[in-house]
Design a protein around this motif. Structure first.
Motif, PDB file in Angstrom:
ATOM      1  N   VAL A 154       0.845  -1.200   0.000  1.00  8.86           N
ATOM      2  CA  VAL A 154       0.000   0.000   0.000  1.00  8.86           C
ATOM      3  C   VAL A 154       0.877   1.245   0.000  1.00  8.86           C
ATOM      4  O   VAL A 154       1.686   1.440   0.906  1.00  8.86           O
ATOM      5  CB  VAL A 154      -0.940   0.002   1.231  1.00  8.86           C
ATOM      6  N   SER A 155       0.678   2.081  -1.019  1.00  9.21           N
ATOM      7  CA  SER A 155       1.447   3.321  -1.119  1.00  9.21           C
ATOM      8  C   SER A 155       0.989   4.318  -0.061  1.00  9.21           C
ATOM      9  O   SER A 155      -0.061   4.142   0.564  1.00  9.21           O
ATOM     10  CB  SER A 155       1.255   3.944  -2.503  1.00  9.21           C
ATOM     11  N   LYS A 156       1.758   5.379   0.099  1.00  9.60           N
ATOM     12  CA  LYS A 156       1.411   6.409   1.073  1.00  9.60           C
ATOM     13  C   LYS A 156       0.049   7.021   0.751  1.00  9.60           C
ATOM     14  O   LYS A 156      -0.791   7.211   1.627  1.00  9.60           O
ATOM     15  CB  LYS A 156       2.492   7.499   1.094  1.00  9.60           C
ATOM     16  N   ARG A 157      -0.164   7.337  -0.509  1.00 13.07           N
ATOM     17  CA  ARG A 157      -1.432   7.943  -0.929  1.00 13.07           C
ATOM     18  C   ARG A 157      -2.601   6.999  -0.689  1.00 13.07           C
ATOM     19  O   ARG A 157      -3.653   7.395  -0.193  1.00 13.07           O
ATOM     20  CB  ARG A 157      -1.358   8.322  -2.401  1.00 13.07           C
ATOM     21  N   MET A 158      -2.426   5.725  -1.028  1.00 21.21           N
ATOM     22  CA  MET A 158      -3.498   4.738  -0.825  1.00 21.21           C
ATOM     23  C   MET A 158      -3.727   4.510   0.665  1.00 21.21           C
ATOM     24  O   MET A 158      -4.871   4.333   1.102  1.00 21.21           O
ATOM     25  CB  MET A 158      -3.142   3.429  -1.535  1.00 21.21           C
TER      26      MET A 158
END
Length: 109
Positions: free
Chosen positions: A78-82
């Protein structure tokens, strides 16, 4: 029309599958820092009065698939934005459940 928790969760899953990006490389140390920050965010939300009310009204053993799920702070896919999106979605789902529950409880008094 507003979306319920289950619909929002499915929408997020479809979005993340369609927009799957390669995660930028990170060292184990960087991941430990990210995970620590994520765990702190989860702990902050779980310390709120609205979360305590949610747990009181919806005990863990009585929840269904449609109930909000705590985002996994250790998920390295999971990316920071997600992550931010997932946490905000979770927080709003909890809040909407608490408002609905409080309204229902007050009607029966």
């Amino acid at each position: 029309p507003t979306l319920g928790g289950y619909e929002l969760q499915k929408l997020a899953e479809v979005y993340s599958q369609k927009h799957k990006r390669q995660m930028p490389p990170a060292t184990e140390e960087e991941w430990e820092t990210r995970i620590s920050k994520r765990e702190k965010e989860v702990a902050t939300i779980k310390s709120l009065q609205s979360y305590r009310l949610y747990v009181e009204v919806f005990p863990p053993d009585q929840r269904t698939e449609e109930d909000p799920k705590t985002p996994d702070p250790r998920d390295k896919t999971v990316s920071k934005r997600m992550w931010k999106w997932n946490v905000e979605k979770w927080r709003l789902q909890l809040k909407s459940r608490c408002v609905y529950s409080r309204t229902s409880l007050l009607q029966f008094r």
